[in-house]
Design an enzyme around this catalytic site. Structure first.
Site, PDB file in Angstrom:
ATOM      1  N   ASP A  14      41.073   7.801  52.292  1.00  9.92           N
ATOM      2  CA  ASP A  14      39.684   7.521  51.886  1.00  9.92           C
ATOM      3  C   ASP A  14      38.752   8.326  52.788  1.00  9.92           C
ATOM      4  O   ASP A  14      39.145   8.779  53.869  1.00  9.92           O
ATOM      5  CB  ASP A  14      39.359   6.028  52.008  1.00  9.92           C
ATOM      6  CG  ASP A  14      37.936   5.700  51.540  1.00  9.92           C
ATOM      7  OD1 ASP A  14      37.525   6.217  50.480  1.00  9.92           O
ATOM      8  OD2 ASP A  14      37.222   4.969  52.235  1.00  9.92           O
ATOM      9  N   SER A  15      37.516   8.468  52.339  1.00  6.58           N
ATOM     10  CA  SER A  15      36.519   9.144  53.172  1.00  6.58           C
ATOM     11  C   SER A  15      36.295   8.363  54.475  1.00  6.58           C
ATOM     12  O   SER A  15      35.904   8.944  55.479  1.00  6.58           O
ATOM     13  CB  SER A  15      35.199   9.247  52.408  1.00  6.58           C
ATOM     14  OG  SER A  15      34.732   7.954  52.084  1.00  6.58           O
ATOM     15  N   CYS A  77      40.031   6.211  47.120  1.00  9.00           N
ATOM     16  CA  CYS A  77      38.612   6.561  47.126  1.00  9.00           C
ATOM     17  C   CYS A  77      38.246   6.991  45.710  1.00  9.00           C
ATOM     18  O   CYS A  77      38.853   7.918  45.163  1.00  9.00           O
ATOM     19  CB  CYS A  77      38.404   7.721  48.106  1.00  9.00           C
ATOM     20  SG  CYS A  77      36.739   8.397  48.125  1.00  9.00           S
ATOM     21  N   GLU A 162      29.944   1.090  56.369  1.00  6.18           N
ATOM     22  CA  GLU A 162      30.444   1.948  57.457  1.00  6.18           C
ATOM     23  C   GLU A 162      29.801   1.570  58.795  1.00  6.18           C
ATOM     24  O   GLU A 162      30.422   1.668  59.840  1.00  6.18           O
ATOM     25  CB  GLU A 162      30.168   3.431  57.154  1.00  6.18           C
ATOM     26  CG  GLU A 162      31.051   4.032  56.064  1.00  6.18           C
ATOM     27  CD  GLU A 162      32.475   4.380  56.527  1.00  6.18           C
ATOM     28  OE1 GLU A 162      32.619   4.966  57.607  1.00  6.18           O
ATOM     29  OE2 GLU A 162      33.422   4.061  55.792  1.00  6.18           O
ATOM     30  N   CYS A 196      33.862   1.593  43.936  1.00 10.77           N
ATOM     31  CA  CYS A 196      33.871   2.269  45.231  1.00 10.77           C
ATOM     32  C   CYS A 196      34.629   1.329  46.155  1.00 10.77           C
ATOM     33  O   CYS A 196      34.345   0.121  46.188  1.00 10.77           O
ATOM     34  CB  CYS A 196      32.457   2.496  45.743  1.00 10.77           C
ATOM     35  SG  CYS A 196      32.413   3.079  47.459  1.00 10.77           S
ATOM     36  N   HIS A 198      34.629   0.763  49.144  1.00 13.77           N
ATOM     37  CA  HIS A 198      33.885   0.089  50.213  1.00 13.77           C
ATOM     38  C   HIS A 198      33.254  -1.226  49.746  1.00 13.77           C
ATOM     39  O   HIS A 198      32.969  -2.114  50.541  1.00 13.77           O
ATOM     40  CB  HIS A 198      32.739   0.973  50.717  1.00 13.77           C
ATOM     41  CG  HIS A 198      33.158   2.082  51.624  1.00 13.77           C
ATOM     42  ND1 HIS A 198      33.882   3.167  51.197  1.00 13.77           N
ATOM     43  CD2 HIS A 198      32.917   2.287  52.941  1.00 13.77           C
ATOM     44  CE1 HIS A 198      34.072   3.993  52.222  1.00 13.77           C
ATOM     45  NE2 HIS A 198      33.502   3.483  53.290  1.00 13.77           N
TER      46      HIS A 198
HETATM   47  N1  DGL Z   1      35.051   4.614  49.286  1.00 12.76           N
HETATM   48  C1  DGL Z   1      34.764   5.746  48.514  1.00 12.76           C
HETATM   49  C2  DGL Z   1      34.794   5.492  47.041  1.00 12.76           C
HETATM   50  O1  DGL Z   1      35.599   4.677  46.603  1.00 12.76           O
HETATM   51  C3  DGL Z   1      33.701   6.707  48.934  1.00 12.76           C
HETATM   52  C4  DGL Z   1      32.565   6.289  49.697  1.00 12.76           C
HETATM   53  C5  DGL Z   1      31.815   7.489  50.217  1.00 12.76           C
HETATM   54  O2  DGL Z   1      32.394   8.176  51.067  1.00 12.76           O
HETATM   55  O3  DGL Z   1      30.704   7.729  49.758  1.00 12.76           O
HETATM   56  O4  DGL Z   1      34.077   6.091  46.292  1.00 12.76           O
END
Ligand code: DGL
Length: 278
Positions: A14-15, A77, A162, A196, A198
């Site tokens: 993931d990012s 991600c 984050e 997403c 997150h």
């Molecule tokens: N968690 C990631 C996603 O599912 C990306 C979040 C990001 O880096 O902007 O899209």
């Protein structure tokens, strides 16, 4: 690039921290495998980055995970799945190593969504990149042509997570704003995809402002079900995944910082190492 031939752990990328929600779901269902988690925290968020940049960053991460011995990599991600997965599968894998596999999180979610909505009005919260890519609309329309998908980008949600502000009063404003925006687009929505990885960390705030009749769908469980099914259907890949039940964590940022934040996602202390992409 020299690729190891022996079986290896399953890689989850993931990012940043979001993929930990996917890893958690996968480890709940498939606890016996070994895993490597890689977060490109130094360059997160990806959500507002261009198609080409997300592709280049994701490609680097996949190559790194291959070098670390993974034969199977899950892009935990949505942004990377939306912007890089197809190019990596079609363009890069045949050249890098056709025997390895890279999978994403959008398809497993699209597959299940028709079973979850009761009225075919589905909402999507995701990063700007994922919403603009229309990946969800396309994948869902292939499988469930009667479903109407309305998407809203939530640019501040990833930084809230984050920077460990998901429970702060400030988060209420940004969460409510996007829920209002989505329900204004389609008041009949009965199911919302958290597109997403997150966003499950914002679940308490989301539940606070969303109508209780609306079902919120985080992805971890469905990605895990899909992976289990995939491994059953692909014994060659399954054999290339080592077992032992351990997980090693890597970040492109400071490992201590990662460890501290990972505790919010995993509720345990983990060992974290720094990694660079060259
Ligand atoms: N968690 C990631 C996603 O599912 C990306 C979040 C990001 O880096 O902007 O899209």
């Amino acid at each position: 690039m020299r690729l190891p031939l022996n079986p290896g752990p399953i890689g989850v990328f993931d990012s940043g921290y979001g993929g930990l929600t996917i890893l958690h779901g996968i480890r709940q269902l498939l606890p016996d495998y070994n895993y490597i988690y890689l977060g490109d925290n130094a360059r997160a968020p990806y959500g507002t980055r261009s198609f080409d940049v997300v592709y280049q960053f994701t490609r680097q991460a996949v190559i790194k995970l291959f070098e670390m011995g993974c034969h199977l990599v899950i892009l935990g991600c949505n942004t990377a799945s939306a912007k890089a997965l197809r190019s990596i599968q079609q363009r890069d894998l045949p050249e890098l190593d056709p025997s390895r596999r890279v999978l994403g999180v959008i398809r497993p979610t699209a597959e299940v969504i028709g079973h979850l909505t009761r009225n075919n009005h589905v909402g999507l919260f995701a990063t700007e990149g994922t919403v603009k890519s229309h990946s969800y609309d396309l994948e869902i329309s292939k499988l469930w042509p009667d479903i109407k998908v309305s998407g809203v980008a939530c640019p501040f949600w990833v930084p809230l997570v984050e920077y460990n502000e998901a429970d702060s009063p400030g988060a209420d404003y940004f969460v409510k704003k996007r829920i209002d925006e989505l329900m204004h687009k389609d008041a009949d929505i009965d199911t919302i995809i958290l597109g997403c990885t997150h966003y499950p960390l914002l679940m308490p705030k989301i539940l606070k402002y969303v109508n209780p009749n609306v079902r919120i769908v985080p992805q971890g469980e469905y990605v895990a079900d899909s992976l289990k099914d995939y491994l059953q259907r692909h014994p060659d890949i399954e054999k290339a995944c080592t077992k032992g039940g351990n997980c090693n964590y890597y970040t492109t940022e400071n490992p201590d910082k990662f460890k501290e934040s990972a505790r919010i996602f995993l509720h345990e202390d983990v060992h974290v190492s720094h990694v660079d992409f060259e």
